[in-house]
Design an enzyme around this catalytic site. Sequence first.
Site, short mmCIF file in Angstrom:
data_model
loop_
_atom_site.label_atom_id
_atom_site.label_comp_id
_atom_site.label_asym_id
_atom_site.label_seq_id
_atom_site.Cartn_x
_atom_site.Cartn_y
_atom_site.Cartn_z
N VAL A 1 -8.77 3.87 -10.05
CA VAL A 1 -10.14 4.10 -9.25
C VAL A 1 -11.24 3.72 -10.02
O VAL A 1 -11.36 4.53 -11.15
CB VAL A 1 -10.43 5.34 -8.54
CG1 VAL A 1 -11.53 5.30 -7.73
CG2 VAL A 1 -9.06 5.66 -7.82
N LYS B 1 -8.35 3.02 -2.73
CA LYS B 1 -9.21 3.88 -3.97
C LYS B 1 -9.80 4.97 -3.27
O LYS B 1 -10.04 6.17 -3.81
CB LYS B 1 -10.14 2.94 -4.73
CG LYS B 1 -9.52 2.05 -5.74
CD LYS B 1 -10.52 0.99 -5.99
CE LYS B 1 -9.95 0.14 -6.99
NZ LYS B 1 -10.90 -1.09 -7.35
N GLY C 1 -9.96 -12.04 -14.34
CA GLY C 1 -8.93 -10.78 -14.19
C GLY C 1 -9.44 -9.65 -13.45
O GLY C 1 -8.81 -8.65 -13.63
N GLU D 1 -5.87 7.84 -14.01
CA GLU D 1 -7.45 7.54 -14.24
C GLU D 1 -7.72 5.92 -13.94
O GLU D 1 -8.81 5.77 -13.43
CB GLU D 1 -7.65 7.81 -15.71
CG GLU D 1 -9.39 7.78 -15.74
CD GLU D 1 -10.13 8.79 -15.07
OE1 GLU D 1 -9.97 9.69 -15.21
OE2 GLU D 1 -10.73 8.42 -14.06
N GLY E 1 -11.82 1.41 -12.40
CA GLY E 1 -11.90 0.96 -13.64
C GLY E 1 -12.00 1.83 -14.98
O GLY E 1 -11.43 2.86 -14.98
P1 NDP Z 1 -1.42 -8.89 -13.34
O1 NDP Z 1 -1.06 -9.62 -11.97
O2 NDP Z 1 -1.97 -9.41 -14.35
O3 NDP Z 1 -0.20 -8.55 -14.08
C1 NDP Z 1 1.14 -7.96 -13.51
C2 NDP Z 1 2.17 -7.70 -14.56
O4 NDP Z 1 3.30 -6.93 -13.79
C3 NDP Z 1 2.74 -9.04 -15.20
O5 NDP Z 1 2.97 -8.70 -16.23
C4 NDP Z 1 4.07 -9.20 -14.21
O6 NDP Z 1 4.73 -10.07 -15.16
C5 NDP Z 1 4.31 -7.97 -14.10
N1 NDP Z 1 5.35 -8.09 -12.70
C6 NDP Z 1 4.68 -8.18 -11.54
N2 NDP Z 1 5.85 -8.00 -10.60
C7 NDP Z 1 6.97 -8.01 -11.41
C8 NDP Z 1 8.22 -7.86 -11.06
N3 NDP Z 1 8.69 -8.08 -9.88
N4 NDP Z 1 9.26 -7.60 -11.97
C9 NDP Z 1 8.86 -7.23 -13.30
N5 NDP Z 1 7.61 -7.74 -13.60
C10 NDP Z 1 6.68 -7.71 -12.67
O7 NDP Z 1 -1.82 -7.63 -12.90
P2 NDP Z 1 -2.97 -6.60 -13.43
O8 NDP Z 1 -2.80 -6.34 -14.79
O9 NDP Z 1 -4.23 -7.34 -13.01
O10 NDP Z 1 -2.80 -5.29 -12.47
C11 NDP Z 1 -1.77 -4.37 -13.04
C12 NDP Z 1 -1.95 -2.96 -12.21
O11 NDP Z 1 -3.18 -2.45 -12.41
C13 NDP Z 1 -2.13 -3.22 -10.82
O12 NDP Z 1 -1.61 -2.18 -10.22
C14 NDP Z 1 -3.46 -3.44 -10.52
O13 NDP Z 1 -3.95 -2.84 -9.01
C15 NDP Z 1 -4.04 -2.34 -11.42
N6 NDP Z 1 -5.51 -2.61 -11.78
C16 NDP Z 1 -6.18 -3.70 -11.99
C17 NDP Z 1 -7.16 -3.86 -12.68
C18 NDP Z 1 -7.93 -5.05 -13.04
O14 NDP Z 1 -9.04 -5.32 -13.26
N7 NDP Z 1 -6.98 -6.21 -13.18
C19 NDP Z 1 -7.93 -2.71 -12.55
C20 NDP Z 1 -7.61 -1.43 -12.16
C21 NDP Z 1 -6.19 -1.32 -11.81
P3 NDP Z 1 4.70 -11.53 -15.79
O15 NDP Z 1 3.31 -11.38 -16.41
O16 NDP Z 1 5.66 -11.73 -16.49
O17 NDP Z 1 4.44 -12.47 -14.54
N1 HSE Z 2 -9.19 -5.76 -8.02
C1 HSE Z 2 -9.81 -4.58 -8.26
C2 HSE Z 2 -11.24 -4.76 -8.31
C3 HSE Z 2 -9.39 -4.22 -9.95
O1 HSE Z 2 -11.62 -5.85 -8.21
O2 HSE Z 2 -11.84 -3.74 -8.25
C4 HSE Z 2 -10.02 -2.97 -10.32
O3 HSE Z 2 -9.30 -1.83 -9.43
#
Ligand code: NDP
Ligand code: HSE
Length: 322
Positions: free
Chosen positions: A133, A206, A188, A130, A135
């Site tokens: 796509v 998406k 973020g 969910e 958020g």
């Molecule tokens: P972040 O970059 O904030 O967090 C990524 C996390 O993954 C961190 O905790 C990082 O570890 C960990 N990580 C990354 N690479 C590795 C690796 N090689 N080995 C182990 N741990 C790893 O990303 P987001 O939280 O923003 O996004 C996470 C997912 O959610 C993505 O798929 C993104 O597309 C999706 N998403 C994000 C949204 C948003 O608004 N941010 C909305 C919808 C989907 P560390 O913290 O230790 O560096």
């Molecule tokens: N980077 C994405 C955006 C996160 O800005 O829409 C949510 O999927």
Amino acid sequence: MKAPLRLGLAGLGTVGAEVARQIITEQDTLAAQAGRAISIVAVSARTKGKNRGVEIDAPWVDNPADIVMRPGIDAVVELMGGADGIALDVARATLTAGKPLITANKAMLAAHWGELFDMSARYHAPIMFEASVCGGIPIIKVLREGLAGNRITRIEGILNGTCNYILSTMDATGRDLDDVLKEAQAKGYAEADPTFDVDGWDAAHKLTILAKLAFDPRITTDAITVSGIRKITSDDLKKARAAGMTIRLVGRAEKGADGLKLSVAAVHLPLEHPLAAVGGAMNAVSIKADPVDICTLIGPGAGAGPTASAVLSDIIDIARKI
Ligand code: NDP
Ligand code: HSE
């Protein structure tokens, strides 16, 4: 009450840390919704010991792909990102172990849909996505459940919060793209590599997922004509406004006499167009279908809270079902 649902959480960044915070601080509300407690029993990310802004009382696993092998894990939540690499390793390990996978990773789903859903079927392990796509907008459940009896002919919308935040802020303030992008990153909203946002690829991933659900699971991102917002200046937005318009990054999939056309592009919209009023990191998706006609959903499309909301809905679904 049933035994707790025991989760392994891979990824503790913007989304992962907020999911953990919600599970820890809202445990009674979530348990009431799920019919059982939800607990995090293993975590993994890149940097051990990093301050996540939340105390998680669960053992650390060095390799995220090993998390599913920890004793007692019921499901794995993958919130690391990236189409391949470690996120894909986690997804494969989880599904082959016959455990549910909950993910927000649209890049991985768009690229590996066939393989992952084949595994899901073979090992009876659901994939919940969910959060992948729009958020906080529950668009996946709407397509799979709410509109399941419809024939969809068009999906159109604002699918990327970062680009929408950038365009609407540039329009309102005259600031330049790079400056506003930094702000979107700090909030973020942006991907770890923000070129995915700015060049239109995140919206394309998406749109791929939406088109797979609405039209044909064989559709791939290659079928989408993609352009982003990189070249748009505040001067372009000023000129558009003088002509009674604004600019938005719009994803569109439309079925016509000559087949399905898919695109992601920055388009001029008259100010009275419903999508022109969607500002900040909000998203909007409009679905044209028969017999429902046009159904539009608007809501927060990026950031910790909205995305955690979507992940939690999948976790509760799994808690209720397994
Ligand atoms: P972040 O970059 O904030 O967090 C990524 C996390 O993954 C961190 O905790 C990082 O570890 C960990 N990580 C990354 N690479 C590795 C690796 N090689 N080995 C182990 N741990 C790893 O990303 P987001 O939280 O923003 O996004 C996470 C997912 O959610 C993505 O798929 C993104 O597309 C999706 N998403 C994000 C949204 C948003 O608004 N941010 C909305 C919808 C989907 P560390 O913290 O230790 O560096
Ligand atoms: N980077 C994405 C955006 C996160 O800005 O829409 C949510 O999927």
